[in-house]
Write an enzyme that holds these catalytic residues in place. Structure first.
Site, PDB file in Angstrom:
ATOM      1  N   LYS A 205     -12.940   4.766   4.279  1.00  0.00           N
ATOM      2  CA  LYS A 205     -12.582   5.545   5.473  1.00  0.00           C
ATOM      3  C   LYS A 205     -11.318   6.326   5.106  1.00  0.00           C
ATOM      4  O   LYS A 205     -10.201   5.823   5.195  1.00  0.00           O
ATOM      5  CB  LYS A 205     -12.320   4.589   6.646  1.00  0.00           C
ATOM      6  N   SER A 259       0.777   3.273   7.031  1.00  0.00           N
ATOM      7  CA  SER A 259       2.033   2.897   7.675  1.00  0.00           C
ATOM      8  C   SER A 259       2.108   1.392   7.928  1.00  0.00           C
ATOM      9  O   SER A 259       1.082   0.709   8.054  1.00  0.00           O
ATOM     10  CB  SER A 259       2.164   3.658   8.995  1.00  0.00           C
ATOM     11  N   GLY A 263      -0.696  -1.246   9.253  1.00  0.00           N
ATOM     12  CA  GLY A 263      -0.924  -2.395   8.367  1.00  0.00           C
ATOM     13  C   GLY A 263      -0.890  -3.706   9.135  1.00  0.00           C
ATOM     14  O   GLY A 263      -1.720  -4.598   8.926  1.00  0.00           O
ATOM     15  N   GLU A 281      -0.585  -1.742   1.238  1.00  0.00           N
ATOM     16  CA  GLU A 281       0.442  -0.900   0.604  1.00  0.00           C
ATOM     17  C   GLU A 281       1.038  -0.058   1.721  1.00  0.00           C
ATOM     18  O   GLU A 281       0.403   0.883   2.200  1.00  0.00           O
ATOM     19  CB  GLU A 281      -0.183  -0.001  -0.465  1.00  0.00           C
ATOM     20  N   CYS A 315       5.566   7.732  -0.518  1.00  0.00           N
ATOM     21  CA  CYS A 315       5.997   6.411  -0.035  1.00  0.00           C
ATOM     22  C   CYS A 315       7.196   5.852  -0.789  1.00  0.00           C
ATOM     23  O   CYS A 315       8.061   5.218  -0.206  1.00  0.00           O
ATOM     24  CB  CYS A 315       4.826   5.438  -0.101  1.00  0.00           C
ATOM     25  N   GLU A 412      11.345   5.268   8.401  1.00  0.00           N
ATOM     26  CA  GLU A 412      10.734   6.093   7.364  1.00  0.00           C
ATOM     27  C   GLU A 412      10.475   7.472   7.982  1.00  0.00           C
ATOM     28  O   GLU A 412       9.666   7.607   8.895  1.00  0.00           O
ATOM     29  CB  GLU A 412       9.404   5.462   6.928  1.00  0.00           C
TER      30      GLU A 412
HETATM   31  P1  NAD Z   1      -1.448   5.684   8.890  1.00  0.00           P
HETATM   32  O1  NAD Z   1      -1.117   4.247   8.882  1.00  0.00           O
HETATM   33  O2  NAD Z   1      -1.236   6.437  10.153  1.00  0.00           O
HETATM   34  O3  NAD Z   1      -2.973   5.933   8.489  1.00  0.00           O
HETATM   35  C1  NAD Z   1      -3.510   5.449   7.294  1.00  0.00           C
HETATM   36  C2  NAD Z   1      -5.002   5.270   7.441  1.00  0.00           C
HETATM   37  O4  NAD Z   1      -5.241   4.272   8.437  1.00  0.00           O
HETATM   38  C3  NAD Z   1      -5.738   6.525   7.915  1.00  0.00           C
HETATM   39  O5  NAD Z   1      -6.984   6.598   7.264  1.00  0.00           O
HETATM   40  C4  NAD Z   1      -5.933   6.260   9.402  1.00  0.00           C
HETATM   41  O6  NAD Z   1      -7.042   6.924   9.947  1.00  0.00           O
HETATM   42  C5  NAD Z   1      -6.155   4.759   9.401  1.00  0.00           C
HETATM   43  N1  NAD Z   1      -5.856   4.105  10.697  1.00  0.00           N
HETATM   44  C6  NAD Z   1      -4.999   4.508  11.672  1.00  0.00           C
HETATM   45  N2  NAD Z   1      -5.026   3.632  12.704  1.00  0.00           N
HETATM   46  C7  NAD Z   1      -5.893   2.651  12.361  1.00  0.00           C
HETATM   47  C8  NAD Z   1      -6.337   1.446  13.003  1.00  0.00           C
HETATM   48  N3  NAD Z   1      -5.891   1.089  14.207  1.00  0.00           N
HETATM   49  N4  NAD Z   1      -7.222   0.671  12.356  1.00  0.00           N
HETATM   50  C9  NAD Z   1      -7.666   1.007  11.118  1.00  0.00           C
HETATM   51  N5  NAD Z   1      -7.311   2.133  10.473  1.00  0.00           N
HETATM   52  C10 NAD Z   1      -6.420   2.949  11.087  1.00  0.00           C
HETATM   53  O7  NAD Z   1      -0.621   6.321   7.683  1.00  0.00           O
HETATM   54  P2  NAD Z   1      -0.557   7.824   7.264  1.00  0.00           P
HETATM   55  O8  NAD Z   1       0.268   8.551   8.261  1.00  0.00           O
HETATM   56  O9  NAD Z   1      -1.929   8.331   6.955  1.00  0.00           O
HETATM   57  O10 NAD Z   1       0.220   7.726   5.861  1.00  0.00           O
HETATM   58  C11 NAD Z   1       1.594   7.658   5.756  1.00  0.00           C
HETATM   59  C12 NAD Z   1       2.035   6.231   5.551  1.00  0.00           C
HETATM   60  O11 NAD Z   1       1.421   5.694   4.383  1.00  0.00           O
HETATM   61  C13 NAD Z   1       3.523   6.116   5.280  1.00  0.00           C
HETATM   62  O12 NAD Z   1       4.033   5.038   6.011  1.00  0.00           O
HETATM   63  C14 NAD Z   1       3.613   5.844   3.791  1.00  0.00           C
HETATM   64  O13 NAD Z   1       4.769   5.166   3.372  1.00  0.00           O
HETATM   65  C15 NAD Z   1       2.397   5.025   3.589  1.00  0.00           C
HETATM   66  N6  NAD Z   1       2.006   5.035   2.164  1.00  0.00           N
HETATM   67  C16 NAD Z   1       2.252   3.912   1.420  1.00  0.00           C
HETATM   68  C17 NAD Z   1       1.926   3.899   0.071  1.00  0.00           C
HETATM   69  C18 NAD Z   1       2.159   2.676  -0.778  1.00  0.00           C
HETATM   70  O14 NAD Z   1       1.621   2.623  -1.876  1.00  0.00           O
HETATM   71  N7  NAD Z   1       2.919   1.712  -0.327  1.00  0.00           N
HETATM   72  C19 NAD Z   1       1.345   5.029  -0.516  1.00  0.00           C
HETATM   73  C20 NAD Z   1       1.112   6.142   0.277  1.00  0.00           C
HETATM   74  C21 NAD Z   1       1.436   6.130   1.621  1.00  0.00           C
END
Ligand code: NAD
Length: 510
Positions: A205, A259, A263, A281, A315, A412
């Site tokens: 997804k 995020s 998570g 992650e 990140c 962040e």
């Molecule tokens: P996000 O958490 O908003 O979304 C990530 C994914 O989760 C998307 O595909 C989204 O559709 C899905 N999602 C959202 N709500 C959900 C739910 N309730 N249930 C299941 N899936 C859901 O994050 P983002 O805005 O897409 O990305 C930015 C974040 O990702 C930042 O916090 C960044 O630090 C983190 N990030 C971490 C790493 C790492 O390796 N630690 C790498 C890249 C990004």
């Protein structure tokens, strides 16, 4: 001339602008479709959502809005391919061969893949072609190599003992892969290749904000002959498709990058359904510690390059800079000059140094956090606000005089913004580490010094999954992941592939 050579020559002579325009036209005409059980199909509800170009805010294409029903079909297809299909039963060497073929196919598609990622994310072409694509292919090939090396262990038994015991590793089953928009190609390929190397089948997804490279990977999987149902891709929102996947009782593991807040909800969903495993992650707010003896030119270049890479939407970017007081001004002058010289523009323009942020909402959030802290007394050295005009651009920003309690220091931002704080030159390593560790996150930490005593002393004191000294190197071959609320589990290498296996202990009596 061979066909592929002809295509290569054609690519070379065609100006990049025309290549992007052709790609855009194709995307606009493409029907919204996702991959389930080896078939490209619309969402069960027939609905679709718009994918926009963050450099302009205009429509790129529409993608299928997958929901509960589509996730159900995709998980069933993945389960059937796992139980009945050949994938989990193929030899490691055969899986490795198919994954290597996938890497080859994607490498041949590198130009389109890079433009697609630049249109979808706004990131610069150079960062994608020199960073994301080679890193993703490296991860894919590295994980492919592990497919033939997954093993258990056999403890030594006395020869006279009428027993024998050992353990094996088995693929964990159906894996749900949920990825963010900030490095869509890399995140999907890293997780997909580790899961497939282990013999699992997957439902991906991708982020609804940047789903295009994932779909292209699906086409390449088809092309190289990965069996139907092994790789399924459901596009859709997190709230609908993402949630349905995390709550599904027949998914064995969710591999999530995103995020911290989402998570946590994934972990709760895993606990309240079938106790599926999770690899998380998550976010970061990484400290950068700059000592007076450091190479300040190199440090300034590296700090700015990290915080403007992907427009700060990276990140592990160092965003909290702690500089020894005697060199803070010298560091600020250098960082400001580098930012002043940056060309900001569309990611697809070869002259761009920094592209836009991903969407209006993300940019608004960054502006709010920064504005809130300026009102509370933080000083602006440069930037601090969005750029007017089309696209979601934000000025590279440096703030000083921000207390540790301000939002810019704690949250962040995920934008091109640094907070710089002076540290007395006489502060002890414990005091410096305490400043760096004052965060809920623990993804990465950076140190700039020529003194090994300082670097080594801090490495042990810093709460982070990764410590980078003087810019470091060789990132892609090391395990990657965070501590504290940056998540748990590690990607890359043997650890990364082992996460997609379950251990079975065997005790043989005779
Ligand atoms: P996000 O958490 O908003 O979304 C990530 C994914 O989760 C998307 O595909 C989204 O559709 C899905 N999602 C959202 N709500 C959900 C739910 N309730 N249930 C299941 N899936 C859901 O994050 P983002 O805005 O897409 O990305 C930015 C974040 O990702 C930042 O916090 C960044 O630090 C983190 N990030 C971490 C790493 C790492 O390796 N630690 C790498 C890249 C990004």
């Amino acid at each position: 001339m061979t066909k592929s050579r002809e295509a290569e020559e054609h690519k070379c002579v065609r100006p990049p602008e025309q290549h992007v325009e052709d790609l855009r036209l194709k995307l606009l005409r493409a029907p919204p479709a996702m991959l389930i059980g080896g078939r490209w199909r619309p969402a069960s509800s027939r609905s679709a959502f718009e994918v926009e170009d963050p450099s302009t805010g205009t429509l790129v294409t529409t993608a299928a809005a997958g929901g509960h029903e589509d996730i159900e079909l995709a998980v069933r297809a993945a389960r059937s391919a796992f139980h009945n299909g050949p994938w989990s039963r193929l030899s490691g060497a055969r899986r490795m061969g198919l994954l290597m073929a996938l890497a080859q196919a994607l490498e041949e598609d590198e130009l389109d893949l890079s433009f697609l990622e630049a249109i979808d994310t706004g990131h610069t072409l150079s960062s994608i072609r020199n960073g994301d694509v080679p890193l993703a292919l490296r991860a894919l090939r590295d994980n492919a190599g592990w497919a033939a090396k997954i093993s258990g262990e056999t403890p030594m038994h006395p020869a006279e003992q009428a027993a024998f015991s050992y353990y094996i590793r088995e693929p964990i089953g159906v894996v749900g892969i949920i990825t963010p928009w900030n490095a869509p190609l890399l995140m999907v390929l890293q997780k997909l290749s580790a899961a497939l190397a282990a013999g699992c089948t997957v439902v991906i997804k991708p982020s609804e904000l940047a789903p295009l490279s994932a779909l292209r990977i699906g086409q390449a999987c088809d092309k190289v002959g990965i069996p139907p149902g092994v790789v399924n891709i459901v596009t859709g929102t997190g709230e609908e498709a993402g949630r349905a996947l995390t709550e599904h009782p027949d998914v064995n593991l969710i591999s999530f990058t995103g995020s911290t807040v989402v998570g946590k909800s994934i972990m709760a969903a895993a606990a309240s359904t079938n106790l599926k495993r999770v690899v998380l992650e998550l976010g970061g707010k990484s400290p950068v510690l700059v000592f007076a003896d450091a190479d300040l030119d190199k440090a300034a270049r590296s700090i700015v390059s990290e915080i403007t890479f992907k427009s700060g939407q990276y990140c592990a970017a160092g965003s909290r800079v702690f500089a020894q007081a005697s060199i803070q001004d010298a560091l600020l002058t250098r960082m400001r000059a580098i930012m002043d010289g940056m060309r900001i523009g569309p990611g697809t323009d070869a002259n761009t140094d920094m592209g836009p942020m991903i969407c209006a909402k993300q940019r608004q959030r960054a502006a709010e956090i920064i504005g809130h802290s300026i009102q509370a007394g933080a000083c602006v050295v440069r930037g601090g606000h969005a750029r007017v005009g089309g696209g979601y651009f934000f000025e590279p920003t440096i703030l000083t005089n921000a207390s540790a309690q301000m939002r810019v220091s704690r949250e962040e931002i995920f934008g091109p913004a640094l907070v710089v704080t002076p540290v007395p030159d006489e502060a002890s390593l414990d005091e410096v580490a305490a400043l760096a560790n004052d965060s809920i996150y623990g993804l990465s930490a950076k140190i700039w010094t020529r003194q090994i005593r300082i670097a080594h002393g801090l490495i042990h004191r810093l709460e982070a999954g990764q410590v980078v000294v003087n810019g470091g190197g060789g990132e892609e071959v090391l395990p990657f992941g965070g501590v504290k609320q940056s998540g748990y589990g590690r990607e890359n290498g043997r650890n990364g592939v082992d996460a997609y296996t379950e251990i079975k202990s065997i005790r043989l009596g005779f």
